[in-house]
Write an enzyme that holds these catalytic residues in place. Structure first.
Site, PDB file in Angstrom:
ATOM      1  N   GLY A   1       3.359  16.159   1.546  1.00 12.59           N
ATOM      2  CA  GLY A   1       4.420  15.168   2.292  1.00 12.59           C
ATOM      3  C   GLY A   1       5.152  16.306   2.612  1.00 12.59           C
ATOM      4  O   GLY A   1       5.446  16.282   4.023  1.00 12.59           O
ATOM      5  N   ASP A   2       6.249  16.575   1.928  1.00 14.19           N
ATOM      6  CA  ASP A   2       6.996  17.822   2.366  1.00 14.19           C
ATOM      7  C   ASP A   2       6.770  18.218   3.325  1.00 14.19           C
ATOM      8  O   ASP A   2       6.902  19.013   4.100  1.00 14.19           O
ATOM      9  CB  ASP A   2       7.593  18.386   0.819  1.00 14.19           C
TER      10      ASP A   2
ATOM     11  N   TYR B   1      -2.621   6.985  -3.610  1.00 13.23           N
ATOM     12  CA  TYR B   1      -2.295   7.287  -4.965  1.00 13.23           C
ATOM     13  C   TYR B   1      -3.523   6.935  -5.957  1.00 13.23           C
ATOM     14  O   TYR B   1      -4.244   5.839  -5.404  1.00 13.23           O
ATOM     15  CB  TYR B   1      -0.629   7.778  -5.740  1.00 13.23           C
TER      16      TYR B   1
ATOM     17  N   GLN C   1      -4.508  19.348  10.266  1.00 10.27           N
ATOM     18  CA  GLN C   1      -3.889  18.142  10.698  1.00 10.27           C
ATOM     19  C   GLN C   1      -3.922  16.984  11.124  1.00 10.27           C
ATOM     20  O   GLN C   1      -4.222  15.931  11.804  1.00 10.27           O
ATOM     21  CB  GLN C   1      -2.133  18.440  10.547  1.00 10.27           C
TER      22      GLN C   1
ATOM     23  N   ARG D   1      -0.488   6.565   2.600  1.00 14.43           N
ATOM     24  CA  ARG D   1       0.347   6.988   1.500  1.00 14.43           C
ATOM     25  C   ARG D   1       1.469   8.157   1.856  1.00 14.43           C
ATOM     26  O   ARG D   1       1.806   8.595   2.818  1.00 14.43           O
ATOM     27  CB  ARG D   1      -0.340   6.806   0.392  1.00 14.43           C
ATOM     28  N   GLY D   2       2.740   8.135   0.867  1.00 13.34           N
ATOM     29  CA  GLY D   2       3.365   8.428   1.469  1.00 13.34           C
ATOM     30  C   GLY D   2       4.712   8.576   2.856  1.00 13.34           C
ATOM     31  O   GLY D   2       5.045   6.642   3.288  1.00 13.34           O
ATOM     32  N   GLU D   3       5.273   9.393   3.937  1.00  5.69           N
ATOM     33  CA  GLU D   3       5.484   8.865   4.433  1.00  5.69           C
ATOM     34  C   GLU D   3       4.676   9.777   5.528  1.00  5.69           C
ATOM     35  O   GLU D   3       4.732   8.939   6.297  1.00  5.69           O
ATOM     36  CB  GLU D   3       6.765  10.055   4.666  1.00  5.69           C
ATOM     37  N   ASP D   4       4.573  10.376   5.906  1.00  8.75           N
ATOM     38  CA  ASP D   4       3.588  10.354   7.354  1.00  8.75           C
ATOM     39  C   ASP D   4       2.228  10.297   7.399  1.00  8.75           C
ATOM     40  O   ASP D   4       2.507   9.771   9.211  1.00  8.75           O
ATOM     41  CB  ASP D   4       3.268  12.595   7.242  1.00  8.75           C
ATOM     42  N   SER D   5       1.442  10.195   6.986  1.00  7.55           N
ATOM     43  CA  SER D   5       0.299   9.523   7.033  1.00  7.55           C
ATOM     44  C   SER D   5       0.867   8.310   7.953  1.00  7.55           C
ATOM     45  O   SER D   5      -0.226   6.677   8.434  1.00  7.55           O
ATOM     46  CB  SER D   5      -0.898   9.206   5.614  1.00  7.55           C
TER      47      SER D   5
HETATM   48  O1  TRH Z   1       1.075  13.701   0.346  1.00  3.66           O
HETATM   49  P1  TRH Z   1       2.107  12.419   0.415  1.00  3.66           P
HETATM   50  O2  TRH Z   1       1.805  11.415  -0.458  1.00  3.66           O
HETATM   51  O3  TRH Z   1       3.137  13.357   0.288  1.00  3.66           O
HETATM   52  C1  TRH Z   1       4.468  12.308   0.434  1.00  3.66           C
HETATM   53  C2  TRH Z   1       5.389  11.591   0.414  1.00  3.66           C
HETATM   54  O4  TRH Z   1       5.706  12.896   1.937  1.00  3.66           O
HETATM   55  C3  TRH Z   1       6.300  11.388  -0.107  1.00  3.66           C
HETATM   56  O5  TRH Z   1       7.486  10.741   0.314  1.00  3.66           O
HETATM   57  C4  TRH Z   1       6.729  12.252  -1.049  1.00  3.66           C
HETATM   58  O6  TRH Z   1       8.223  12.008  -1.072  1.00  3.66           O
HETATM   59  C5  TRH Z   1       6.191  13.301  -1.612  1.00  3.66           C
HETATM   60  O7  TRH Z   1       4.685  13.068  -0.672  1.00  3.66           O
HETATM   61  C6  TRH Z   1       6.546  14.280  -2.353  1.00  3.66           C
HETATM   62  O8  TRH Z   1       1.389  12.129   2.066  1.00  3.66           O
HETATM   63  P2  TRH Z   1       2.090  11.883   3.765  1.00  3.66           P
HETATM   64  O9  TRH Z   1       3.664  11.715   3.542  1.00  3.66           O
HETATM   65  O10 TRH Z   1       1.180  11.045   3.902  1.00  3.66           O
HETATM   66  O11 TRH Z   1       1.639  13.609   3.481  1.00  3.66           O
HETATM   67  C7  TRH Z   1       0.152  13.677   4.072  1.00  3.66           C
HETATM   68  C8  TRH Z   1      -0.024  14.856   4.599  1.00  3.66           C
HETATM   69  O12 TRH Z   1      -0.612  15.805   4.347  1.00  3.66           O
HETATM   70  C9  TRH Z   1       0.375  14.509   6.103  1.00  3.66           C
HETATM   71  O13 TRH Z   1       0.894  15.311   6.687  1.00  3.66           O
HETATM   72  C10 TRH Z   1      -1.300  14.589   6.181  1.00  3.66           C
HETATM   73  C11 TRH Z   1      -1.300  15.888   5.757  1.00  3.66           C
HETATM   74  N1  TRH Z   1      -2.895  15.840   5.288  1.00  3.66           N
HETATM   75  C12 TRH Z   1      -3.655  16.882   6.240  1.00  3.66           C
HETATM   76  O14 TRH Z   1      -3.580  17.666   7.337  1.00  3.66           O
HETATM   77  N2  TRH Z   1      -5.168  17.425   5.693  1.00  3.66           N
HETATM   78  C13 TRH Z   1      -5.869  16.586   4.487  1.00  3.66           C
HETATM   79  O15 TRH Z   1      -7.306  16.832   4.469  1.00  3.66           O
HETATM   80  C14 TRH Z   1      -4.655  15.438   3.642  1.00  3.66           C
HETATM   81  C15 TRH Z   1      -5.552  14.927   2.995  1.00  3.66           C
HETATM   82  C16 TRH Z   1      -3.684  15.421   3.957  1.00  3.66           C
END
Ligand code: TRH
Length: 362
Positions: free
Chosen positions: A29-30, A190, A242, A258-262
């Protein structure tokens, strides 16, 4: 690409240099949020320098055309540049390198107008609105005496908004009537004791499940090894860019994110979904989840499923982990679409950033 950007209701802003500092803590997510922000700024004609301490995930997340874009440069965290950009964004309290703080101090001493912003985590909690835009004096280090401001993403006006692609994309993606019964599920979560129940219920409905690469797939494999689930209908999506990830979510009938972006992508996709909040040891995720469910105005069965996935409601075999009949399906869909419409009626995070910068420039 144009050389200027226009936020709705504003004059064009000439292209600025935006320095985005990203530290990878865990998961994707970061980097995911920072990369989406960088791409979005470039799409609006801006110049972006992304400083990152671990660019491993960009190897699959970044589209090669984006990486090669002349207005976007990826730097190692420690790359010291002579001058800082017009806007410096410290993502998630990353603590800037000393050399950047020094560049900021020099720029301020030379009378340059600077914007130093701390981009915070997305939340529906009222504190996001309360704290959005607050200034914080820097007390020590090379930039001691300067001010930085907090930029809080959020779901309501008065916050920093959420990231959104351009309107053409949203018009093209406007969801049609969703099919019943659902056939496919995207799984990006998760670990959770309720995942087996969710997968088994989806399987009974005849759905195909695809897991995102990484810890989701590893956990599902573990459940299969323990014979908690069957695997006949489960496939894995390899790591992808992405843009491909967004398309994948938009194409499935039911989403687990999960998290923030998805989470933001699930809302834009306008599909019924479940959200697994990033779990925090102090339990702060409970408050975050409840605040989001309140904003979403989720029906009771939807709330229960969200809470069960997140472990804030005890797991019972009779919990419905997704809308398993047509009436529920329509109610969940309607709920997500109403939320999506609320957000589309507001401007997005990058527009709000631009407005903020314009305001500072006077
Ligand atoms: O991976 P995450 O669980 O990220 C989390 C959250 O951002 C959380 O708030 C933060 O504190 C922590 O990380 C450290 O889920 P999130 O936020 O959805 O981010 C996933 C990103 O990965 C999203 O931009 C989509 C990208 N992604 C791809 O581009 N291709 C892929 O194959 C996958 C699996 C993900």
């Amino acid at each position: 690409m144009t050389n200027s950007i226009t936020a709705p209701g504003t004059q064009p802003v000439s292209a600025l240099v935006w320095d985005v500092y990203c530290k990878v803590i865990d998961n994707y997510g970061d980097v995911g949020v920072c990369w989406r922000l960088a791409r979005n700024l470039v799409q609006r004609g801006q110049h972006v320098r992304l400083f990152i301490d671990n660019a491993d995930a960009l190897a699959w997340m970044a589209d090669l055309n984006d990486l090669a874009h002349p207005q976007l440069a990826v730097h190692d965290w420690h790359d010291a540049l002579d001058t800082c950009g017009d806007v410096v964004i410290e993502a998630f309290g990353a603590n800037l390198p000393e050399s950047t703080e020094l560049a900021l101090a020099n720029a301020a001493a030379a009378g340059r107008m600077l914007n130093w912003l701390n981009l915070e985590y997305l939340s529906a909690e009222p504190t996001s609105k309360d704290n959005h835009g607050l200034s914080s004096p820097v007390s020590q280090g090379p930039a001691g005496g300067l001010m930085k401001q907090f930029f809080y993403p959020g779901f309501v006006r008065g916050t920093g908004g959420i990231l959104r692609d351009d309107d053409t994309y949203h018009q093209a993606m406007t969801p049609q009537t969703l099919r019943w019964p659902p056939k496919s599920m995207a799984l990006f979560s998760y670990e959770s004791p309720s995942l087996g129940l969710l997968i088994n219920q989806a399987t009974e409905m005849g759905m195909n499940i695809q897991t995102a690469a990484g810890r989701t797939t590893a956990h599902v494999q573990q459940l299969a090894d323990q014979d908690d689930i069957g695997v006949g209908n489960i496939g894995m999506l390899p790591h992808c860019t992405q843009q491909q990830f967004d398309t994948w979510l938009a194409e499935q009938d039911f989403l687990v994110v999960r998290g923030e972006d998805s989470l933001t992508r699930a809302i834009w996709a306008g599909k019924p979904f479940l959200w697994h909040v990033y779990p925090q040891e102090d339990g702060a995720h409970r408050i975050k989840l409840n605040a989001f469910l309140d904003w979403l105005d989720a029906p009771t069965d939807m709330r229960n499923a969200f809470k069960t996935l997140n472990g804030t409601r005890s797991l019972r075999e009779d919990t419905l982990m997704f809308p398993s009949d047509k009436v529920r399906w329509q109610a969940w869909t309607q709920c997500v679409r109403a939320a999506r419409s609320k957000l589309l009626a507001q401007n997005d995070l990058v527009t709000r950033l631009i407005l903020h910068v314009q305001k500072t420039a006077g």
